[in-house]
Design a protein around this motif. Structure first.
Motif, short mmCIF file in Angstrom:
data_model
loop_
_atom_site.label_atom_id
_atom_site.label_comp_id
_atom_site.label_asym_id
_atom_site.label_seq_id
_atom_site.Cartn_x
_atom_site.Cartn_y
_atom_site.Cartn_z
N THR A 64 -0.49 5.16 0.60
CA THR A 64 -0.82 4.32 -0.42
C THR A 64 -0.77 5.11 -1.73
N LEU A 65 -1.23 6.32 -1.96
CA LEU A 65 -1.40 7.13 -3.37
C LEU A 65 0.01 7.42 -3.61
N HIS A 66 0.72 7.80 -2.74
CA HIS A 66 1.95 8.43 -3.06
C HIS A 66 3.10 7.35 -3.27
N GLU A 67 2.90 6.31 -2.61
CA GLU A 67 3.80 5.17 -3.06
C GLU A 67 3.67 4.58 -4.26
N GLY A 68 2.41 4.25 -4.67
CA GLY A 68 1.73 4.09 -6.23
C GLY A 68 2.19 4.90 -7.25
N ASN A 69 2.08 6.04 -7.09
CA ASN A 69 2.76 7.07 -7.96
C ASN A 69 4.05 7.19 -8.10
N LEU A 70 4.90 7.01 -7.09
CA LEU A 70 6.51 6.77 -7.18
C LEU A 70 6.73 5.39 -7.80
N ALA A 71 5.98 4.31 -7.67
CA ALA A 71 6.67 3.19 -8.12
C ALA A 71 6.10 3.01 -9.54
N ILE A 72 5.08 3.53 -9.92
CA ILE A 72 4.82 3.47 -11.43
C ILE A 72 5.67 4.47 -12.29
N PHE A 73 5.74 5.57 -11.55
CA PHE A 73 6.49 6.58 -12.21
C PHE A 73 8.01 6.24 -12.45
N THR A 74 8.50 5.48 -11.43
CA THR A 74 10.04 5.10 -11.37
C THR A 74 10.30 3.92 -12.27
N ASP A 75 9.28 2.81 -12.36
CA ASP A 75 9.52 1.72 -13.24
C ASP A 75 9.18 1.94 -14.48
N VAL A 76 7.90 2.20 -14.94
CA VAL A 76 7.27 2.40 -16.25
C VAL A 76 7.78 3.82 -16.82
N GLY A 77 7.47 4.90 -16.11
CA GLY A 77 8.16 6.03 -16.67
C GLY A 77 9.45 6.06 -16.73
N ARG B 5 2.10 -4.63 -16.74
CA ARG B 5 3.17 -4.32 -15.81
C ARG B 5 3.06 -3.22 -14.87
N GLU B 6 2.44 -2.38 -14.96
CA GLU B 6 2.17 -1.29 -14.14
C GLU B 6 1.20 -1.79 -12.98
N GLN B 7 0.13 -2.56 -13.31
CA GLN B 7 -0.79 -2.83 -12.20
C GLN B 7 -0.48 -4.09 -11.70
N HIS B 8 0.09 -5.22 -12.28
CA HIS B 8 0.48 -6.53 -11.79
C HIS B 8 1.73 -6.29 -11.11
N ASP B 9 2.73 -5.71 -11.45
CA ASP B 9 3.83 -5.72 -10.65
C ASP B 9 4.34 -4.70 -9.71
N MET B 10 3.83 -3.42 -10.04
CA MET B 10 4.11 -2.03 -9.43
C MET B 10 3.16 -1.64 -8.58
N ALA B 11 1.84 -1.64 -8.75
CA ALA B 11 0.57 -1.28 -8.01
C ALA B 11 0.23 -2.29 -7.01
N GLN B 12 0.07 -3.39 -7.52
CA GLN B 12 -0.39 -4.24 -6.40
C GLN B 12 0.28 -4.60 -5.22
N PRO B 13 1.43 -4.74 -5.19
CA PRO B 13 2.47 -4.88 -3.89
C PRO B 13 1.95 -3.50 -3.11
N VAL B 14 1.75 -2.29 -3.54
CA VAL B 14 1.38 -1.05 -2.92
C VAL B 14 -0.05 -1.31 -2.09
N PHE B 15 -0.96 -1.55 -2.99
CA PHE B 15 -2.30 -2.12 -2.33
C PHE B 15 -2.37 -3.09 -1.35
N THR B 16 -1.49 -4.21 -1.49
CA THR B 16 -1.53 -5.39 -0.70
C THR B 16 -0.24 -5.83 -0.40
N PRO B 17 0.36 -4.78 0.57
CA PRO B 17 1.85 -5.03 0.94
C PRO B 17 2.19 -6.40 1.76
N PRO B 18 3.15 -7.11 1.32
CA PRO B 18 3.56 -8.38 2.01
C PRO B 18 3.46 -8.34 3.46
N VAL B 19 4.10 -7.23 3.97
CA VAL B 19 4.24 -6.81 5.30
C VAL B 19 3.56 -5.46 5.79
#
Length: 415
Positions: free
Chosen positions: A196-209, A310-324
């Motif tokens: 969870t922490l790794h995917e969130g780190n990657l998602a936010i850095f890739t998108d917002v960073g 943008r960071e929390q609503h679109d990138m972090a939220q699917p990591v914390f509550t994945p659709p699958v």
């Protein structure tokens, strides 16, 4: 086992091109561990912090200090470091389990000592571990789960209501883990947190960073930059220029509102959130040109809210509550609920923890038998969003403190 990075990329195909540019470098070798990724991401954020900080404070130089209100990219290295501390806790928990597979520990304290934890770090972990043993967990499984909090705000467990609720929730999560053997059940919890922490780190850095990097590269060759030029000449994939202008105009008109606007779903229904990032960059440029420090700071805070949404609503939220959800994990949302009361981040010299935020709010259930921090869940968007805005407001009181940049964490298990 499929890596967390590979899993993240498969779930976010729109990030593949940018991720390839950011991660397919010698420093982001395919065999990198989550902690190695985290170290390089934190280092990348530190560079972005100084470059983006110079947008709103042109006197800022690399390694220097600014007294101007920090923008989102100044918060980012500290948040990334916090994620790394959580990954380090997972590495310690895994070490306890690996050691126990060779020889079981005699006690929770013995397990924590064998993992190399200092006396100060053992106090809260031992307290929680003993409670987990009372809930039926074997010693090493209990110690492993308890060690996940070693980089967190263990002082939150001084409230016996928080301690008992945390132990009960951790035990329920352990018993729900998709494994049979006790150590394997604990490992499923540990792996869930690390991923969870790794995917969130990657998602936010890739998108917002990544978006910040694209903006700074454009800005470097653009000459004299104005908000209007940002809105008309700079764009991101999927951003809609008319939407970016709408968000920019709103920010300029409402930057000094009290309370500061924060519900962007309601304010901008149907807006693509890449448009919000473009608007944020234009707002930062507007802040640079502001006639007074107060106006400048108000605009920076609006830009921060746009980026953080943008960071929390679109990138972090699917990591914390994945659709699958993954079949080999426990519930990510339930795990974050367990850990929420102990969440903490050092923004340089500015210390924030979730328990302080929760105690500052009205008691949600009005029940004196439950502590307020246990009534929130970091995986729930609004619980996380309002806690982050509280952290922003604390940090705005000490802007220079955030420029004490964190030391990136080294992976003690890497060769």
């Amino acid at each position: 086992m499929r890596s967390s990075r590979t899993h993240f990329l498969s779930r976010y195909p729109s990030a593949l091109l940018l991720a390839a540019a950011l991660l397919a470098t010698p420093s982001f070798a395919q065999q990198a561990t989550p902690l190695e990724d985290n170290r390089r991401i934190t280092e990348g954020y530190i560079q972005l912090a100084y470059e983006m900080g110079a947008v709103v404070d042109p006197t800022l130089t690399p390694g220097g200090v600014s007294h101007v209100r920090p923008n989102w990219f100044v918060f980012a290295p500290h948040a990334s470091r916090t994620g790394g501390e959580g990954m380090l806790g997972a590495a310690i928990a895994r070490r306890i389990l690996d050691t126990a597979r060779g020889q079981p520990s005699l006690s929770v304290l013995h397990a924590l000592q064998r993992a190399g934890l200092s006396a100060s770090l053992r106090v809260s972990a031992e307290q929680l571990g003993l409670e987990l043993v009372v809930h039926g967990l074997p010693v090493d499984a209990a110690a492993s789960l308890a060690s996940l909090i070693t980089a967190m705000n263990g002082a939150a467990l001084a409230d016996p209501r928080t301690l008992l609720t945390t132990a009960s929730r951790f035990a329920a999560l352990y018993w729900s883990a998709p494994a049979i053997l006790p150590l394997d059940k604990a490992e499923r919890v540990v792996v869930t947190l690390e991923r969870t922490l790794h995917e969130g780190n990657l998602a936010i850095f890739t998108d917002v960073g990544g978006s910040g990097r694209l903006y700074l590269d454009w800005r470097q060759g653009a000459g004299a930059v104005t908000p209007e030029r940002v809105l008309t000449e700079f764009t991101l994939v999927d951003a809609v220029p008319a939407q970016a202008r709408q968000a920019y105009d709103f920010a300029v008109a409402h930057a000094e509102d009290t309370p500061r606007p924060r519900d962007f779903d309601a304010l901008f229904p149907g807006m693509h959130w890449k448009s919000l990032l473009v608007a944020a960059f234009a707002v930062y440029e507007e802040a640079r040109l502001a006639p007074t420090p107060a106006r400048r700071d108000a605009l920076i805070a609006m830009g921060n809210n746009y980026v953080a949404w943008r960071e929390q609503h679109d990138m972090a939220q699917p990591v914390f509550t994945p659709p699958v959800p993954r079949a080999d994990e426990v519930s990510r949302a339930a795990l974050m609920e367990v850990l929420t009361p102990m969440l903490t981040t050092d923004f340089g010299t500015v210390k924030w923890n979730y328990a302080d935020y929760a105690y500052s709010q009205p008691d949600r259930d009005g029940n004196p038998l439950t502590s307020q921090p246990t009534e929130y869940n970091w995986a729930t968007f609004w619980d996380r969003w309002t806690g982050i805005l509280y952290a922003f407001d604390q940090a705005y009181l000490q802007p220079a403190g955030l420029w004490v940049m964190p030391e990136p964490i080294e992976d003690p298990t890497a060769g």
